[in-house]
Design a protein around this motif. Structure first.
Motif, PDB file in Angstrom:
ATOM      1  N   ASP A  35       0.841  -1.197   0.000  1.00 49.43           N
ATOM      2  CA  ASP A  35       0.000   0.000   0.000  1.00 49.43           C
ATOM      3  C   ASP A  35       0.878   1.251   0.000  1.00 49.43           C
ATOM      4  O   ASP A  35       2.079   1.185   0.243  1.00 49.43           O
ATOM      5  CB  ASP A  35      -0.984   0.005   1.168  1.00 49.43           C
ATOM      6  N   ARG A  37       0.961   3.871   2.013  1.00 56.89           N
ATOM      7  CA  ARG A  37       1.524   4.282   3.303  1.00 56.89           C
ATOM      8  C   ARG A  37       2.838   3.560   3.574  1.00 56.89           C
ATOM      9  O   ARG A  37       3.849   4.178   3.935  1.00 56.89           O
ATOM     10  CB  ARG A  37       0.511   3.999   4.428  1.00 56.89           C
ATOM     11  N   ARG A  40       5.568   4.844   1.205  1.00 60.69           N
ATOM     12  CA  ARG A  40       6.110   6.150   1.608  1.00 60.69           C
ATOM     13  C   ARG A  40       7.066   5.989   2.787  1.00 60.69           C
ATOM     14  O   ARG A  40       8.111   6.635   2.836  1.00 60.69           O
ATOM     15  CB  ARG A  40       4.978   7.101   1.959  1.00 60.69           C
ATOM     16  N   ASP A  59      -4.787  -0.123  -0.585  1.00 59.97           N
ATOM     17  CA  ASP A  59      -5.553   1.046  -0.138  1.00 59.97           C
ATOM     18  C   ASP A  59      -6.253   1.752  -1.301  1.00 59.97           C
ATOM     19  O   ASP A  59      -6.613   2.920  -1.193  1.00 59.97           O
ATOM     20  CB  ASP A  59      -4.659   2.013   0.634  1.00 59.97           C
ATOM     21  N   THR A  62      -4.085   4.075  -5.515  1.00 60.54           N
ATOM     22  CA  THR A  62      -3.164   5.085  -4.992  1.00 60.54           C
ATOM     23  C   THR A  62      -1.804   5.094  -5.690  1.00 60.54           C
ATOM     24  O   THR A  62      -0.980   5.964  -5.428  1.00 60.54           O
ATOM     25  CB  THR A  62      -2.945   4.865  -3.488  1.00 60.54           C
TER      26      THR A  62
END
Length: 135
Positions: A35, A37, A40, A59, A62
């Protein structure tokens, strides 16, 4: 040329197969994440040369924005890998192009080699046919 590669893919079997292919080619797969998050967080703490980014992650869709961030803001070379290449048909700033899934080991190898040569400023005669380049 060995590279530090992040795989951003929500399908565990696809991520595992990509990891095996890339490691067999001598690359350092620094992680596989599912995902935005987690991607990142990994990018914030690790030096990444290349990210292979799926568009639809755990997610949601994205991956497009994530690819733009990694490419433009963090200087990571980004290749999208997706079954929905039409979603990035017009290109995404800061990224190189898209490889359509499903794909094979040779297509991954040639696309990764092309992307890394461009990253290093080395000559590239042409893109592999499976890789749709962005303008």
């Amino acid at each position: 040329m060995t590279a530090r590669i992040l795989i951003i893919e929500d399908e565990a079997l696809v991520a595992m197969e990509l990891r095996f292919v890339l490691e067999d080619l001598g690359h350092d797969v620094i992680g596989t994440v599912a995902d935005a998050r987690a991607a990142r967080a990994m990018a914030a703490e690790t030096d990444i040369d290349l990210a292979l980014v799926d568009i639809h992650l755990q997610d949601g869709p994205t991956g497009i924005e994530l690819g733009r961030e990694l490419g433009q803001e963090q200087g990571v070379t980004v290749l999208f890998m997706t079954a929905n290449p039409g979603m990035v048909r017009d290109g995404v700033a800061g990224t190189i192009g898209v490889l359509t899934k499903p794909t094979d080991e040779r297509a991954v190898q040639t696309a990764v080699d092309y992307a890394l040569r461009r990253r290093q400023g080395r000559p590239v005669e042409y893109a592999p046919p499976e890789l749709q380049l962005f303008a």
